[in-house]
Design a protein around this motif. Structure first.
Motif, PDB file in Angstrom:
ATOM      1  N   LEU A  16       0.823  -1.212   0.000  1.00 50.84           N
ATOM      2  CA  LEU A  16       0.000   0.000   0.000  1.00 50.84           C
ATOM      3  C   LEU A  16       0.858   1.264   0.000  1.00 50.84           C
ATOM      4  O   LEU A  16       0.531   2.246  -0.667  1.00 50.84           O
ATOM      5  CB  LEU A  16      -0.950  -0.016   1.194  1.00 50.84           C
ATOM      6  N   GLY A  17       1.966   1.239   0.731  1.00 52.30           N
ATOM      7  CA  GLY A  17       2.901   2.368   0.692  1.00 52.30           C
ATOM      8  C   GLY A  17       3.458   2.570  -0.703  1.00 52.30           C
ATOM      9  O   GLY A  17       3.550   3.697  -1.198  1.00 52.30           O
ATOM     10  N   HIS A  18       3.806   1.455  -1.341  1.00 58.19           N
ATOM     11  CA  HIS A  18       4.320   1.507  -2.719  1.00 58.19           C
ATOM     12  C   HIS A  18       3.263   2.101  -3.656  1.00 58.19           C
ATOM     13  O   HIS A  18       3.579   2.956  -4.498  1.00 58.19           O
ATOM     14  CB  HIS A  18       4.706   0.093  -3.174  1.00 58.19           C
ATOM     15  N   ASN A  19       2.019   1.661  -3.484  1.00 56.23           N
ATOM     16  CA  ASN A  19       0.930   2.178  -4.330  1.00 56.23           C
ATOM     17  C   ASN A  19       0.715   3.673  -4.119  1.00 56.23           C
ATOM     18  O   ASN A  19       0.494   4.418  -5.077  1.00 56.23           O
ATOM     19  CB  ASN A  19      -0.370   1.421  -4.049  1.00 56.23           C
ATOM     20  N   MET A  20       0.779   4.119  -2.869  1.00 53.22           N
ATOM     21  CA  MET A  20       0.625   5.550  -2.589  1.00 53.22           C
ATOM     22  C   MET A  20       1.767   6.346  -3.223  1.00 53.22           C
ATOM     23  O   MET A  20       1.554   7.424  -3.759  1.00 53.22           O
ATOM     24  CB  MET A  20       0.572   5.821  -1.090  1.00 53.22           C
ATOM     25  N   SER A  21       2.960   5.806  -3.148  1.00 55.58           N
ATOM     26  CA  SER A  21       4.113   6.470  -3.747  1.00 55.58           C
ATOM     27  C   SER A  21       3.917   6.631  -5.255  1.00 55.58           C
ATOM     28  O   SER A  21       4.147   7.702  -5.812  1.00 55.58           O
ATOM     29  CB  SER A  21       5.384   5.667  -3.446  1.00 55.58           C
ATOM     30  N   THR A  23       1.062   6.586  -6.926  1.00 54.66           N
ATOM     31  CA  THR A  23      -0.055   7.492  -7.172  1.00 54.66           C
ATOM     32  C   THR A  23       0.382   8.941  -6.998  1.00 54.66           C
ATOM     33  O   THR A  23       0.026   9.811  -7.801  1.00 54.66           O
ATOM     34  CB  THR A  23      -1.230   7.174  -6.223  1.00 54.66           C
ATOM     35  N   GLY A  24       1.170   9.194  -5.956  1.00 54.21           N
ATOM     36  CA  GLY A  24       1.686  10.544  -5.750  1.00 54.21           C
ATOM     37  C   GLY A  24       2.520  11.013  -6.926  1.00 54.21           C
ATOM     38  O   GLY A  24       2.387  12.158  -7.380  1.00 54.21           O
ATOM     39  N   THR A  25       3.352  10.121  -7.434  1.00 49.52           N
ATOM     40  CA  THR A  25       4.190  10.458  -8.586  1.00 49.52           C
ATOM     41  C   THR A  25       3.327  10.743  -9.815  1.00 49.52           C
ATOM     42  O   THR A  25       3.512  11.756 -10.496  1.00 49.52           O
ATOM     43  CB  THR A  25       5.179   9.318  -8.889  1.00 49.52           C
ATOM     44  N   ILE A  32       3.011  13.047  -1.124  1.00 50.73           N
ATOM     45  CA  ILE A  32       2.430  11.706  -1.049  1.00 50.73           C
ATOM     46  C   ILE A  32       3.443  10.669  -1.511  1.00 50.73           C
ATOM     47  O   ILE A  32       3.558   9.600  -0.912  1.00 50.73           O
ATOM     48  CB  ILE A  32       1.124  11.633  -1.867  1.00 50.73           C
ATOM     49  N   THR A  33       4.183  10.993  -2.554  1.00 54.39           N
ATOM     50  CA  THR A  33       5.230  10.097  -3.043  1.00 54.39           C
ATOM     51  C   THR A  33       6.236   9.807  -1.937  1.00 54.39           C
ATOM     52  O   THR A  33       6.558   8.639  -1.664  1.00 54.39           O
ATOM     53  CB  THR A  33       5.957  10.717  -4.260  1.00 54.39           C
ATOM     54  N   ASP A  34       6.719  10.849  -1.302  1.00 53.60           N
ATOM     55  CA  ASP A  34       7.738  10.689  -0.260  1.00 53.60           C
ATOM     56  C   ASP A  34       7.207   9.919   0.941  1.00 53.60           C
ATOM     57  O   ASP A  34       7.887   9.030   1.467  1.00 53.60           O
ATOM     58  CB  ASP A  34       8.261  12.054   0.190  1.00 53.60           C
ATOM     59  N   MET A  35       5.994  10.249   1.376  1.00 55.13           N
ATOM     60  CA  MET A  35       5.422   9.551   2.526  1.00 55.13           C
ATOM     61  C   MET A  35       5.147   8.088   2.202  1.00 55.13           C
ATOM     62  O   MET A  35       5.420   7.199   3.019  1.00 55.13           O
ATOM     63  CB  MET A  35       4.144  10.244   2.992  1.00 55.13           C
ATOM     64  N   GLY A  36       4.604   7.828   1.027  1.00 54.68           N
ATOM     65  CA  GLY A  36       4.344   6.441   0.621  1.00 54.68           C
ATOM     66  C   GLY A  36       5.630   5.638   0.560  1.00 54.68           C
ATOM     67  O   GLY A  36       5.680   4.481   1.000  1.00 54.68           O
ATOM     68  N   ASP A  37       6.674   6.253   0.043  1.00 51.97           N
ATOM     69  CA  ASP A  37       7.978   5.590  -0.038  1.00 51.97           C
ATOM     70  C   ASP A  37       8.525   5.270   1.353  1.00 51.97           C
ATOM     71  O   ASP A  37       9.057   4.186   1.594  1.00 51.97           O
ATOM     72  CB  ASP A  37       8.958   6.477  -0.812  1.00 51.97           C
ATOM     73  N   THR A  38       8.359   6.205   2.271  1.00 52.89           N
ATOM     74  CA  THR A  38       8.826   5.992   3.646  1.00 52.89           C
ATOM     75  C   THR A  38       8.041   4.873   4.317  1.00 52.89           C
ATOM     76  O   THR A  38       8.628   4.026   5.008  1.00 52.89           O
ATOM     77  CB  THR A  38       8.724   7.290   4.459  1.00 52.89           C
TER      78      THR A  38
END
Length: 71
Positions: A16-21, A23-25, A32-38
């Motif tokens: 899910l973090g990967h997906n958010m990253s 989507t943010g990109t 959102i990209t940075d938070m999802g990646d973290t």
């Protein structure tokens, strides 16, 4: 994400973090990209404390975007 974390489903948290990253990109939201990646990386490292922190931060950020789009 938090539900998955509470179930100790670290694999889902990472996914899910990967997906958010991604989507943010795709949508141009670097935060959102940075938070999802973290979230993804902390889950992969099985660092549940950091995952929990950043899932909370991401949720707050998304709520702020949702709220501001109402006005």
């Amino acid at each position: 994400m938090m539900d998955a974390l509470n179930r100790s489903d670290i694999e889902s948290v990472a996914r899910l973090g990967h997906n958010m990253s991604g989507t943010g990109t795709a949508d141009g939201f670097q935060t959102i990209t940075d938070m999802g990646d973290t979230v993804e990386k902390s889950a992969e490292n099985e660092d549940t404390e950091t995952s929990r922190k950043w899932i909370g931060e991401l949720s707050s950020y998304l709520r702020s975007i949702e709220t501001s789009s109402l006005y």
